[in-house]
Design a protein around this motif. Structure first.
Motif, short mmCIF file in Angstrom:
data_model
loop_
_atom_site.label_atom_id
_atom_site.label_comp_id
_atom_site.label_asym_id
_atom_site.label_seq_id
_atom_site.Cartn_x
_atom_site.Cartn_y
_atom_site.Cartn_z
N GLN A 20 0.83 -1.20 0.00
CA GLN A 20 0.00 0.00 0.00
C GLN A 20 0.86 1.26 0.00
OE1 GLN A 20 -2.35 -0.77 3.50
NE2 GLN A 20 -0.77 -0.11 4.90
N ILE A 21 0.28 2.31 -0.53
CA ILE A 21 0.94 3.62 -0.50
C ILE A 21 0.05 4.52 0.35
CG2 ILE A 21 1.72 5.60 -1.86
CD1 ILE A 21 2.05 3.69 -4.22
N ILE A 22 0.63 5.11 1.38
CA ILE A 22 -0.12 6.03 2.23
C ILE A 22 0.36 7.44 1.92
CG2 ILE A 22 -0.70 6.68 4.63
CD1 ILE A 22 -1.37 3.77 3.97
N VAL A 23 -0.54 8.27 1.47
CA VAL A 23 -0.19 9.67 1.27
C VAL A 23 -0.75 10.42 2.47
CG1 VAL A 23 -0.41 11.67 -0.25
CG2 VAL A 23 -0.32 9.37 -1.23
N GLN A 24 0.13 10.88 3.33
CA GLN A 24 -0.29 11.55 4.56
C GLN A 24 -0.27 13.06 4.32
OE1 GLN A 24 -1.13 10.06 7.79
NE2 GLN A 24 -1.93 12.14 7.82
N PHE A 25 -1.44 13.66 4.36
CA PHE A 25 -1.52 15.10 4.09
C PHE A 25 -1.19 15.89 5.35
CE2 PHE A 25 -3.97 13.16 0.73
CZ PHE A 25 -3.50 13.85 -0.37
N ARG A 26 -0.96 17.17 5.18
CA ARG A 26 -0.65 18.04 6.32
C ARG A 26 -1.92 18.33 7.11
NH1 ARG A 26 4.30 19.96 6.05
NH2 ARG A 26 5.31 20.14 4.02
N ARG A 27 -1.72 18.76 8.35
CA ARG A 27 -2.88 19.19 9.15
C ARG A 27 -3.31 20.57 8.69
NH1 ARG A 27 0.47 17.73 13.65
NH2 ARG A 27 0.22 15.50 13.86
N PRO A 28 -4.55 20.94 9.00
CA PRO A 28 -4.97 22.31 8.68
C PRO A 28 -4.06 23.30 9.43
CG PRO A 28 -6.82 21.01 9.47
CD PRO A 28 -5.60 20.18 9.68
N PRO A 29 -3.79 24.45 8.87
CA PRO A 29 -2.85 25.37 9.51
C PRO A 29 -3.36 25.89 10.85
CG PRO A 29 -3.83 26.33 7.53
CD PRO A 29 -4.26 24.91 7.57
N HIS A 30 -4.68 25.96 11.01
CA HIS A 30 -5.23 26.44 12.27
C HIS A 30 -6.49 25.64 12.57
CE1 HIS A 30 -6.84 28.93 15.40
NE2 HIS A 30 -7.95 29.11 14.71
N LEU A 31 -6.61 25.18 13.82
CA LEU A 31 -7.78 24.38 14.14
C LEU A 31 -8.66 25.10 15.16
CD1 LEU A 31 -8.49 21.78 12.88
CD2 LEU A 31 -7.82 20.62 14.97
N MET A 32 -9.75 25.59 14.69
CA MET A 32 -10.59 26.38 15.60
C MET A 32 -11.37 25.50 16.57
SD MET A 32 -13.64 27.59 13.15
CE MET A 32 -14.80 26.50 12.44
N PHE A 33 -11.36 24.15 16.35
CA PHE A 33 -12.18 23.25 17.20
C PHE A 33 -11.41 22.71 18.39
CE2 PHE A 33 -13.49 22.51 12.74
CZ PHE A 33 -14.73 23.10 12.81
N ALA A 34 -10.15 23.06 18.54
CA ALA A 34 -9.28 22.35 19.48
C ALA A 34 -9.82 22.25 20.90
CB ALA A 34 -7.90 22.99 19.48
N LYS A 35 -10.62 23.21 21.35
CA LYS A 35 -11.02 23.13 22.76
C LYS A 35 -12.31 22.33 22.97
CE LYS A 35 -13.09 27.84 22.83
NZ LYS A 35 -14.13 27.57 21.92
N ASN A 36 -12.81 21.72 21.94
CA ASN A 36 -14.09 21.03 22.09
C ASN A 36 -14.02 19.71 22.84
OD1 ASN A 36 -16.18 22.58 20.88
ND2 ASN A 36 -14.95 22.40 19.01
N GLY A 37 -15.10 19.41 23.54
CA GLY A 37 -15.47 18.18 24.25
C GLY A 37 -14.38 17.20 24.61
#
Ligand code: BG6
Length: 496
Positions: free
Chosen positions: A337-354
């Motif tokens: 298999q080939i896994i193409v791992q993309f970057r994370r979003p530059p800013h995550l506005m959801f980080a403090k959730n639940g």
């Protein structure tokens, strides 16, 4: 024009397991040029009838349900056996005369398939030349050469020179059966026939790429060969680097042999070389615990049956994007298999959730998008992306888009050799390795192999059969800030 296929090594495993079943399938699908004759050459004296009978049984076993006795009977009449020793000069003029008589003296394209021990490649090619069998005045004369093509850069160069003394490069087909796999070809379609992927297929969106070719099988009776080869020569120099070039190359201007191979060679040339110190950091090797008990293996053998290699490609598209390649025998499941791992979003506005609960992540640290290209056995593609979990405030979970070849296109996927044999008969070398490509691949492998050969005995890690390689492999990739994607393909789903 009519076609004559000559298989040197007629009594070998490859002939009965792959080549004849593939040719039979081509006959069944009415894709062989007519008339077509298939001539097997081996030392053991055998009659045509005996050879046909033996192949009938093995073909039936390997093609399973698609075996049709009527079709086989018609196909069997095209099979002929010639007893001859490729080490003896007199074999070749006699073989040539036998072929001419089968061809009724008419012009015919010929395909010589070298399915013999690599030690005989150079001599066989020379004998073909001396017997006038590379001469193209009565039809195209082509030669397919099996892997391994050399054991390092120097031997590959020498073999290329020997072959070029007799055949022009356009007559030479160096086979790597991975290039005949439908899923490998589909990589080109995925990347270059769809407009949505190519714009993100670069360092701006991709964090790293993992290419895995794991096998459950052990070395077994191939041990005498494997002892000298090891995983780098057996799997990396060819199959894994071929997968890498398809994943990393620039779009060729046309789908033709030179345009495709030019782009692949450019990628190989852009792979950063490594000093022995860099090899120590960027590679890891292992041996499965019972390997030294295999018959034909030295009690203190250091041959690697597992390797992980981190390669960097120094060009605009891939600067600073590591390609992690790994392969092993005795692994917990068979998966390429080939896994193409993309970057994370530059800013995550959801980080403090639940809060997090099973499978639901609070901070999507490991949840960047990922594309899984399943080469085998669950042939298909999955794209992983985050989705909002219903009835929570803003919790997210990794979900996926799925595509399975066997669901979307009913029926068995053809064997790689069908496509490759047909292409070689038609003079299309796009899916075969060119001389400079094979040499460029050795140029990458040689420094790694020689650094390993000159390093300490203790540098080999051992692993249990049925694991994901040496335990140290996880720490090794973590040092670079990544995690292996260790997941066996869901075969029941794929085949449902
Ligand atoms: C061959 C190697 O080229 O490829 C083998 O010599 C390996 O060691 C085989 O098992 C894997 O091929 P596939 O098509 O089963 O992945």
């Amino acid at each position: 024009m009519s076609q004559t296929i000559v298989i040197f090594g007629a009594s070998g495993d490859l002939t009965s397991r792959k080549l004849i079943p593939a040719l039979y399938q081509l006959e069944r699908k009415k894709r062989l040029d007519k008339p077509c004759r298939i001539v097997g050459v081996s030392r053991t004296p055998t009659s045509d009838a005996e050879w046909r009978e033996k192949l009938r049984n093995t073909t039936q076993e390997f093609v399973g349900e698609s075996f049709d006795p009527h079709c086989w009977d018609a196909f069997a009449t095209t099979l002929h056996y010639f007893a001859g020793d490729v080490e003896k000069q007199e074999t070749f003029p006699k073989l040539n005369a036998a072929l001419q008589s089968l061809e009724n003296g008419e012009p015919s394209n010929r395909l010589y398939y070298l399915s013999i021990s690599p030690v005989f490649y150079a001599a066989t090619v020379k004998q073909l030349g001396d017997a006038g069998m590379a001469d193209e005045s009565h039809g195209a004369q082509r030669v397919i050469i099996e892997k391994p093509f050399g054991t390092d850069l120097e031997t590959a160069r020498r073999l290329n020179n020997d072959v070029h003394r007799v055949f022009l490069e356009r007559q030479v087909y160096r086979i790597d059966h991975y290039l005949g796999k439908e899923t490998v070809n589909n990589l080109l379609v995925l990347r270059f026939a769809n407009a949505i992927f190519e714009p993100i297929w670069n360092r701006n969106y991709i964090d790293h790429v993992q290419i895995t070719a794991n096998e459950e099988v052990l070395v077994g009776r191939r041990a005498p060969f494997y002892e000298k080869a090891g995983i780098l020569r057996d799997m990396f120099q060819n199959h894994l680097l071929q997968l890498l070039t398809f994943a990393a190359m620039e779009p060729p201007a046309r789908f033709d042999a030179d345009a495709v191979r030019d782009e692949k060679v450019k990628v190989l040339h852009a792979i950063r070389g490594m000093s022995p110190d860099e090899v120590a950091v960027n590679t890891l090797r292992g041996q499965y615990r019972s390997y030294r008990d295999e018959s034909g293996v030295a009690p203190n053998s250091r041959t690697a049956t597992y390797a992980a290699v981190r390669l960097m490609i120094d060009n605009w598209r891939w600067k600073d994007v590591p390609f992690y390649l790994r392969s092993g025998k005795g692994m917990s499941c068979r998966t390429t298999q080939i896994i193409v791992q993309f970057r994370r979003p530059p800013h995550l506005m959801f980080a403090k959730n639940g809060g997090a609960s099973d499978g639901i992540y609070q901070t999507p640290e490991i949840d960047a998008n990922r594309m899984l290209i399943q080469i085998q056995p669950a042939e298909g593609i999955q794209i992983h992306f985050l989705t909002k979990v219903p009835d929570t405030d803003m919790q997210m979970r990794q979900t996926e888009f799925q595509f399975h070849f066997r669901e979307s296109f009913r029926g068995e996927l053809p064997e790689a050799y069908e496509r490759l044999l047909l292409d070689a008969m038609h003079g299309d070398a796009s899916l075969f390795a060119r001389s400079d490509e094979v040499e460029a691949a050795w140029r990458i492998i040689d420094p790694i192999q020689s650094a390993w050969d000159n390093s300490l005995q203790s540098d080999t890690d051992f692993y249990e059969v049925n694991a994901w390689g040496p335990p140290a492999a996880s720490d090794w990739i973590r040092r670079f800030g990544c995690e292996w994607f260790d997941s066996c393909p869901l075969l029941n789903h794929a085949n449902s």
